[in-house]
Every structure is written in C-alpha cells, then in structure tokens.
Design a protein around this motif. Structure first.
Motif, PDB file in Angstrom:
ATOM      1  N   ALA A  52       0.827  -1.204   0.000  1.00 35.12           N
ATOM      2  CA  ALA A  52       0.000   0.000   0.000  1.00 35.12           C
ATOM      3  C   ALA A  52       0.863   1.256   0.000  1.00 35.12           C
ATOM      4  O   ALA A  52       0.564   2.254  -0.688  1.00 35.12           O
ATOM      5  N   GLU A  53       1.942   1.226   0.772  1.00 31.82           N
ATOM      6  CA  GLU A  53       2.860   2.368   0.842  1.00 31.82           C
ATOM      7  C   GLU A  53       3.527   2.611  -0.513  1.00 31.82           C
ATOM      8  O   GLU A  53       3.713   3.761  -0.946  1.00 31.82           O
ATOM      9  N   THR A  54       3.875   1.536  -1.192  1.00 32.50           N
ATOM     10  CA  THR A  54       4.491   1.658  -2.528  1.00 32.50           C
ATOM     11  C   THR A  54       3.531   2.321  -3.500  1.00 32.50           C
ATOM     12  O   THR A  54       3.919   3.197  -4.295  1.00 32.50           O
ATOM     13  N   LYS A 114      -0.072   0.659 -14.805  1.00 29.81           N
ATOM     14  CA  LYS A 114      -1.311  -0.038 -14.463  1.00 29.81           C
ATOM     15  C   LYS A 114      -1.054  -1.507 -14.137  1.00 29.81           C
ATOM     16  O   LYS A 114      -1.670  -2.076 -13.223  1.00 29.81           O
ATOM     17  N   LYS A 115      -0.122  -2.115 -14.868  1.00 28.70           N
ATOM     18  CA  LYS A 115       0.170  -3.532 -14.652  1.00 28.70           C
ATOM     19  C   LYS A 115       0.734  -3.770 -13.265  1.00 28.70           C
ATOM     20  O   LYS A 115       0.322  -4.698 -12.552  1.00 28.70           O
ATOM     21  N   ASP A 116       1.704  -2.935 -12.844  1.00 25.91           N
ATOM     22  CA  ASP A 116       2.289  -3.081 -11.511  1.00 25.91           C
ATOM     23  C   ASP A 116       1.290  -2.751 -10.404  1.00 25.91           C
ATOM     24  O   ASP A 116       1.305  -3.368  -9.334  1.00 25.91           O
ATOM     25  N   GLN A 117       0.425  -1.761 -10.688  1.00 26.93           N
ATOM     26  CA  GLN A 117      -0.617  -1.421  -9.711  1.00 26.93           C
ATOM     27  C   GLN A 117      -1.520  -2.623  -9.450  1.00 26.93           C
ATOM     28  O   GLN A 117      -1.823  -2.952  -8.296  1.00 26.93           O
ATOM     29  N   ASN A 118      -1.949  -3.265 -10.530  1.00 25.50           N
ATOM     30  CA  ASN A 118      -2.823  -4.438 -10.382  1.00 25.50           C
ATOM     31  C   ASN A 118      -2.104  -5.568  -9.640  1.00 25.50           C
ATOM     32  O   ASN A 118      -2.693  -6.285  -8.830  1.00 25.50           O
ATOM     33  N   LYS A 119      -0.796  -5.724  -9.927  1.00 25.66           N
ATOM     34  CA  LYS A 119      -0.021  -6.772  -9.254  1.00 25.66           C
ATOM     35  C   LYS A 119       0.057  -6.506  -7.752  1.00 25.66           C
ATOM     36  O   LYS A 119      -0.157  -7.407  -6.925  1.00 25.66           O
ATOM     37  N   PHE A 120       0.333  -5.255  -7.395  1.00 26.30           N
ATOM     38  CA  PHE A 120       0.420  -4.901  -5.971  1.00 26.30           C
ATOM     39  C   PHE A 120      -0.935  -5.032  -5.273  1.00 26.30           C
ATOM     40  O   PHE A 120      -1.017  -5.465  -4.119  1.00 26.30           O
ATOM     41  N   LEU A 121      -1.986  -4.635  -5.981  1.00 26.93           N
ATOM     42  CA  LEU A 121      -3.339  -4.757  -5.413  1.00 26.93           C
ATOM     43  C   LEU A 121      -3.707  -6.221  -5.171  1.00 26.93           C
ATOM     44  O   LEU A 121      -4.384  -6.552  -4.184  1.00 26.93           O
ATOM     45  N   LYS A 122      -3.268  -7.093  -6.091  1.00 27.87           N
ATOM     46  CA  LYS A 122      -3.524  -8.523  -5.901  1.00 27.87           C
ATOM     47  C   LYS A 122      -2.773  -9.044  -4.668  1.00 27.87           C
ATOM     48  O   LYS A 122      -3.303  -9.852  -3.902  1.00 27.87           O
ATOM     49  N   TYR A 123      -1.516  -8.582  -4.476  1.00 21.71           N
ATOM     50  CA  TYR A 123      -0.754  -8.965  -3.290  1.00 21.71           C
ATOM     51  C   TYR A 123      -1.453  -8.494  -2.012  1.00 21.71           C
ATOM     52  O   TYR A 123      -1.536  -9.231  -1.015  1.00 21.71           O
ATOM     53  N   ILE A 124      -1.947  -7.253  -2.043  1.00 19.68           N
ATOM     54  CA  ILE A 124      -2.663  -6.704  -0.885  1.00 19.68           C
ATOM     55  C   ILE A 124      -3.911  -7.529  -0.598  1.00 19.68           C
ATOM     56  O   ILE A 124      -4.188  -7.892   0.556  1.00 19.68           O
ATOM     57  N   TYR A 125      -4.649  -7.826  -1.664  1.00 22.13           N
ATOM     58  CA  TYR A 125      -5.891  -8.599  -1.507  1.00 22.13           C
ATOM     59  C   TYR A 125      -5.605  -9.995  -0.960  1.00 22.13           C
ATOM     60  O   TYR A 125      -6.295 -10.483  -0.054  1.00 22.13           O
ATOM     61  N   LYS A 126      -4.549 -10.641  -1.499  1.00 24.09           N
ATOM     62  CA  LYS A 126      -4.199 -11.983  -1.059  1.00 24.09           C
ATOM     63  C   LYS A 126      -3.800 -12.003   0.413  1.00 24.09           C
ATOM     64  O   LYS A 126      -4.231 -12.865   1.176  1.00 24.09           O
ATOM     65  N   ASN A 127      -2.959 -11.040   0.812  1.00 23.81           N
ATOM     66  CA  ASN A 127      -2.543 -10.976   2.217  1.00 23.81           C
ATOM     67  C   ASN A 127      -3.691 -10.601   3.137  1.00 23.81           C
ATOM     68  O   ASN A 127      -3.733 -11.033   4.289  1.00 23.81           O
ATOM     69  N   ALA A 128      -4.614  -9.777   2.655  1.00 25.31           N
ATOM     70  CA  ALA A 128      -5.803  -9.428   3.449  1.00 25.31           C
ATOM     71  C   ALA A 128      -6.658 -10.664   3.689  1.00 25.31           C
ATOM     72  O   ALA A 128      -7.194 -10.861   4.792  1.00 25.31           O
ATOM     73  N   LEU A 129      -6.788 -11.509   2.653  1.00 27.52           N
ATOM     74  CA  LEU A 129      -7.544 -12.757   2.821  1.00 27.52           C
ATOM     75  C   LEU A 129      -6.852 -13.683   3.815  1.00 27.52           C
ATOM     76  O   LEU A 129      -7.514 -14.296   4.668  1.00 27.52           O
ATOM     77  N   ASN A 130      -5.511 -13.778   3.712  1.00 24.25           N
ATOM     78  CA  ASN A 130      -4.755 -14.610   4.658  1.00 24.25           C
ATOM     79  C   ASN A 130      -4.915 -14.097   6.082  1.00 24.25           C
ATOM     80  O   ASN A 130      -5.072 -14.872   7.031  1.00 24.25           O
TER      81      ASN A 130
END
Length: 406
Positions: free
Chosen positions: A213-215, A224-240
């Motif tokens: 999120a800080e990045t 846009k591609k990197d944004q989506n990748k980071f958002l997916k990481y955030i979403y995955k860790n939020a689910l975990n």
C-alpha cells in the motif's frame, strides 16, 4: 456411719485421681487422662449419691449442698469436651479432603499430621511421629524435603510436576501447604506461546499489506500492470489475515465451549456433506474427489462437524497435487467413523506428532491452526484422531466419535 461414708468416698476419689495421674504420666495423653478422671468421678458420685444423701440430709452438710453444683460443672465440662472432639473431627475431614497437601510439623521437624493428598502428590506417605527430613520412603522425596528445610523455596519442579510450597509458622512448629500447580503453569506457558506465535503470524500479512500500500501511495508513476499486481498482493494478504483471525477466534471459542445437549441435533449426514466447502476439490482437474458414506444420521453439533471435515479436506487439498482425495464415513457398534484420505506428499514421522499443535506448519503457507482446531473439536466430543501417513504415498486421518455420547 456418716463419717465412714465420708472417709470411703474421699478415699476412692483420691484413688481415682491417682489412676488418672498414672495414665497421664506413662502415656502423656492429657485428654485421655481427663476423660478417664471425669468418667470415674461420675461413676463414683452415682454410686454414692444415695448413701451420701441419706447420711448428710439430716446434718445440713456443706458438701452435700455443693454436690449438685459440682455435678453441673462436670456435666458442662463433659459437653465442652464433646464439642471440641466434634470440631476436631470436622477439621480433620476438611484437611483430608482438600486438594492440597497438608503437613503439620513440630519444632523438632516431627510430623504430627499429614493428609492423603500428600501421598497423591509424591506417590508415598509419611507417618505421624516420623521426621520430615528422613521419614520418607522415597529417596527423591526425602532429598526434596531436606532441601526445602535448608532453602525454604516456594516453587520447585519435581517428577514432571510443578509444586508450590507455603510454610506457615505456628506455636511450637509450622504448617507446610503443598499445591500442584502443573496445569496452571502449563496453561500460562501455552498462553504465552500462543500470543507469541499469533503476533508473529499476524505481523507477516500486515507487513506485506502496509508495504504494498505504501508503494502505491508514494509512487504515482507506477504503471497499471504493476498497480494491479500490488493490489492482488494486498488482496491476497488481506484474505490470509482474515483467515488467520477467524481461525484464532474459532480456536478460542472452541476452548471455552462447554458441550451441552442444547446445541446437539440429529444431523442428516448426506445433507451436511453436500454443504461442505469442496468447490476447490470438484473444480480441480488433477484431483479426483471420492465420497463414500453409510451413516444416515448422527447426534452432533452441525457447525462443529462441518468445521472438522472442511479443515481435513482443506489440509488434504493443500498437500495433494494430483491423484485423489477420499471422504469416507461409516459406523460400527461403538463408534461413528470419519476418514479423509489423500494421495499427497505424505508426512514424515518427525512431523506427525506435531502437526496438531497450534501454528505448526510443514510448509510456510497456511495458518497452522486448521488441524489444531480439528483436534480440539474431536476431544471436545470425547473422540480420537489417528494419522497414517507415508512420504510420497499419502495420508489418512481417521476420527472416531463414541456412540455413548448420545
């Protein structure tokens, strides 16, 4: 004649006193001597009362007028002795039945009183009149008390037990109270370990979420591609993180849950199996899901049974890349039996005894709480869980619930 009765009465009274004195001198039992003296005096008075009354009623003798008063005094003292004996008996019953070891010791370290819980704690007893330092039959216990007398410690580990000692000084001696605090100490250690592991597990996804999120916030030029990748990481860790918190709360709820018939119902097992979260199994192209069940109904808590089976199936899917996962349930005369079998990587012997512990993970993924939750729920219903596993072949978890719980 009256003078003769007087002389005879006082002579026997004196003899009575001498007998009681001899008992006290040789046996050092004051209470026994006192009781003996009172009994003999009462017998003597009863025997002479008629003669004394006839001899002294015409003379107005002082002794005869005092005689009823003395009788009342003796009667009251006898009643007090009876009450003291009753209180002593009740006190001994309390000491004998409390879940504490009690030792009453005099100034010479001689045991005056010990209760049966002492024998339960140490596996051996100490008799009255023996020395607390060298009167034990077990050498380890003897060494322990020798050390206690010298060091006066308050807590000690002994034979896989944690014992708490409390010494209370009294007149001409002291009381030792011993408490087995093994369960309490183990619970405290387990709780500290749980919070330590939980904080570590929570920190990992939170750190990842904050970092990504800080990045995104500080770098406005991210494509846009990197944004989506980071958002997916955030979403995955939020689910975990969400799964981990839910598992921790679920485990805490299970540990404080008290089984009650109010939460048990007759469950249609086939209907319950159709509601399990097994979409990941059904949609997997490389894993075949097999279901075999002959149990029609079971008297159980529906939510708990679903949790057990879902966690076992999730665990099997997590460690199986291809092959099959089989859910089987059947019954015999004594048990309802549920089995989850897979053709996964298997579990090494060194891990098999630990996989039911909180936060224990063979791989880095997962919360490490799924099988701990399963074990807690199984034990809650007086069940058992067994594991058969071979590395490279697969694993089989077998759960048995006794029918007598119904």
């Amino acid at each position: 004649m009256a003078l003769f009765y007087k002389f005879l009465f006082f002579l026997i009274l004196l003899l009575n006193f001498l007998i009681s004195l001899v008992v006290f001198h040789f046996f050092h039992l004051f209470l026994l001597s006192l009781i003996l003296y009172i009994i003999l005096t009462i017998v003597l008075i009863e025997g002479f009362s008629h003669l004394i009354q006839e001899s002294f009623q015409n003379h107005g003798n002082v002794f005869f007028r005092v005689f009823p008063i003395v009788s009342k005094i003796i009667e009251r003292q006898s009643q007090k002795i009876d009450k003291l004996s009753l209180h002593r008996s009740n006190l001994l019953k309390v000491i004998e039945n409390i879940k504490l070891g009690v030792l009453l010791v005099d100034s010479k370290n001689t045991v005056i009183l010990s209760n049966s819980y002492i024998s339960f704690i140490f596996g051996c007893n100490i008799e009255q009149g023996q020395s607390i330092i060298d009167g034990w039959k077990n050498y380890k216990v003897l060494a322990l008390f020798d050390k206690f007398i010298k060091e006066n410690f308050q807590k000690v580990e002994f034979e896989h037990k944690i014992l708490k000692f409390n010494k209370i000084s009294i007149e001409n001696g002291y009381i030792i109270i011993i408490e087995d605090v093994t369960k309490e100490e183990s619970y405290q250690a387990m709780k500290m370990n749980f919070f330590s592991n939980a904080s570590h597990e929570l920190k990992t996804p939170i750190t990842s979420i904050v970092g990504y999120a800080e990045t995104l916030l500080l770098n406005k030029d991210i494509d846009k591609k990197d944004q989506n990748k980071f958002l997916k990481y955030i979403y995955k860790n939020a689910l975990n993180l969400n799964d981990l918190i839910n598992n921790i709360l679920q485990l805490a709820e299970i540990e404080h849950f008290k089984q009650s018939n109010d939460v048990l119902t007759d469950i249609n097992v086939e209907a319950l199996l159709s509601e399990l979260n097994i979409n990941h199994l059904l949609n997997s192209k490389s894993i075949e899901f097999i279901k075999e069940c002959s149990i029609k109904t079971i008297h159980f808590n529906e939510y708990h049974l679903k949790t057990i089976l879902n966690n076992l199936l999730d665990n099997a899917f997590f460690y199986t890349k291809e092959g099959y996962i089989k859910l089987k349930c059947y019954e015999d005369d004594s048990y309802y039996i549920f089995e989850v079998e897979d053709s996964g990587i298997g579990i090494e012997k060194s891990h098999q005894e630990k996989i039911f512990e909180r936060f224990y993970k063979i791989k880095s993924k997962g919360s490490g709480l799924g099988l701990a939750i399963v074990k807690h729920l199984v034990l809650l219903y007086n069940g058992s869980i067994d594991l058969e596993s071979t590395v490279g072949v697969g694993s089989l978890f077998r759960i048995k619930f006794p029918k007598k719980n119904e």
